[in-house]
Design an enzyme around this catalytic site. Structure first.
Site, PDB file in Angstrom:
ATOM      1  N   GLU A 212      -0.875  72.160  15.589  1.00 47.81           N
ATOM      2  CA  GLU A 212      -2.095  71.679  16.417  1.00 47.81           C
ATOM      3  C   GLU A 212      -2.866  72.641  16.890  1.00 47.81           C
ATOM      4  O   GLU A 212      -4.231  72.832  16.742  1.00 47.81           O
ATOM      5  CB  GLU A 212      -1.566  70.658  17.591  1.00 47.81           C
TER       6      GLU A 212
ATOM      7  N   HIS B  95      -1.253  66.636  13.100  1.00 48.49           N
ATOM      8  CA  HIS B  95      -1.692  67.507  13.975  1.00 48.49           C
ATOM      9  C   HIS B  95      -2.929  67.984  13.916  1.00 48.49           C
ATOM     10  O   HIS B  95      -3.219  68.778  14.683  1.00 48.49           O
ATOM     11  CB  HIS B  95      -0.519  68.853  13.778  1.00 48.49           C
TER      12      HIS B  95
END
Ligand code: SF4
Length: 318
Positions: free
Chosen positions: A135, A83
């Site tokens: 993320e 991520h």
């Protein structure tokens, strides 16, 4: 006349593409190669990808998952998850002289570099994404604090105020709903006509293709199962897409053992897909569980082929 033991028929519409994307495949290979090269344990900061089955199988091979770098001993290697991570994480690893390997998906790294480019050009970066997702934390952490503004939905895009409306850019999380993001971008473009954005959307090919495959089958299904994890953004978006495109009876399952068979009463056409972090073995497991109770016919509905492969970091292939 059917024999009393005959199983009821069930057609499974199998969405394609589904399951592992190139970024997830690469991240898992990075941990496996690191274990081969450095021996066990190899530490991994955060779930390498959002799937317990994957995490547990890597744990069995010698990976140790931790929340933060301060849990990693000085003499062991550490892998950063697919991520992406804020800049402060590799900086801290470097300060401690840890051996680290970054498994950030190259498509997430691309968003990081775009954000830096806009910042260097003096633009405020609006990131479209979900607060708290790793993320989003990683992308916001590419720039100094306060230099990225998060927008989660159209309502926020409509009310956003910025100091310099002529100097704006946007970027997006890679695993969003294509439809929702289109609406948010449209609102931003209408309110801030000179806003800069990516030439091609930041939503990645794998997210786009998996959503397109669900759109193609949803209206033909009585129910639809997404194999994936509740903390997997792209998996949760697939459930929403199925519901929005004609299959209100759509649900997320981590694996076949979670299925409530009563939920399938009256279903003769079941859609099945898997999020980008869910291995195909879990789809096979669901189909096998269905075969034990139903006379199953499989129809594969593939909207496109994928051939994307990402190279491994040089440190692990040399
Ligand atoms: S879902 Fe997309 S951005 Fe995320 S790891 Fe897979 S390819 Fe990369």
């Amino acid at each position: 006349m059917q024999p009393a033991t005959a199983k009821p028929p069930l057609t499974i519409l199998l969405a394609g593409p589904r399951g592992f994307c190139a970024g997830v495949d690469r991240a898992i290979q990075i941990v496996e190669r690191a274990l081969e090269r450095f021996g066990r344990p190899v530490f991994v900061r955060h779930e390498i990808v959002h799937n317990r089955f994957v995490v547990e199988s890597l744990e069995a091979k010698g990976a140790v998952f931790v929340d933060e770098l301060d849990e990693v001993p000085d003499d062991r290697p550490v892998v950063f998850s697919a991520h992406g991570v804020p800049k402060s994480v590799p900086a801290e690893a470097g300060r401690r002289e840890l051996l680290y390997v970054d498994a950030t998906c190259p498509l997430v790294s691309k968003v990081h570099r775009e954000s830096e480019r806009h910042h260097a050009a003096g633009r405020t970066v609006i990131l479209i994404g979900h607060r708290g997702h790793p993320e989003v934390i990683g992308t916001m952490g590419q720039l100094p604090p306060g230099k990225v503004v998060l927008v989660e939905d159209v309502a926020q895009a409509e009310t956003l105020t910025v100091a310099d409306p002529e100097n704006l850019a946007y970027a997006t999380q890679t695993t969003l709903s294509v439809d929702d993001t289109t609406g948010i971008v449209a609102a931003l473009r209408r309110r801030f006509p000179s806003i800069q954005g990516p030439k091609v959307e930041d939503i990645c090919y794998a997210t786009t293709n998996r959503q397109a495959a669900v759109k193609a089958i949803a209206a033909r299904c009585d129910a639809l199962v997404v194999i994936g994890a509740p903390n997997s953004s792209n998996s949760m978006r697939l459930v929403e897409v199925a519901r929005n495109y004609g299959c209100p009876r759509a649900t997320l399952l981590r694996r076949a053992s979670e299925i409530d068979w009563g939920w399938l009463d009256g279903v003769s056409r079941l859609g099945v897909t898997a999020g980008a972090s869910a291995p195909e073995a879990l789809v096979d497991e669901l189909i096998a569980a269905c075969r034990a109770r139903y006379d199953v016919t499989i129809e594969e509905a593939r909207v496109t082929e994928e051939d994307t492969v990402f190279k491994l970091p040089r440190a692990l292939v040399a």
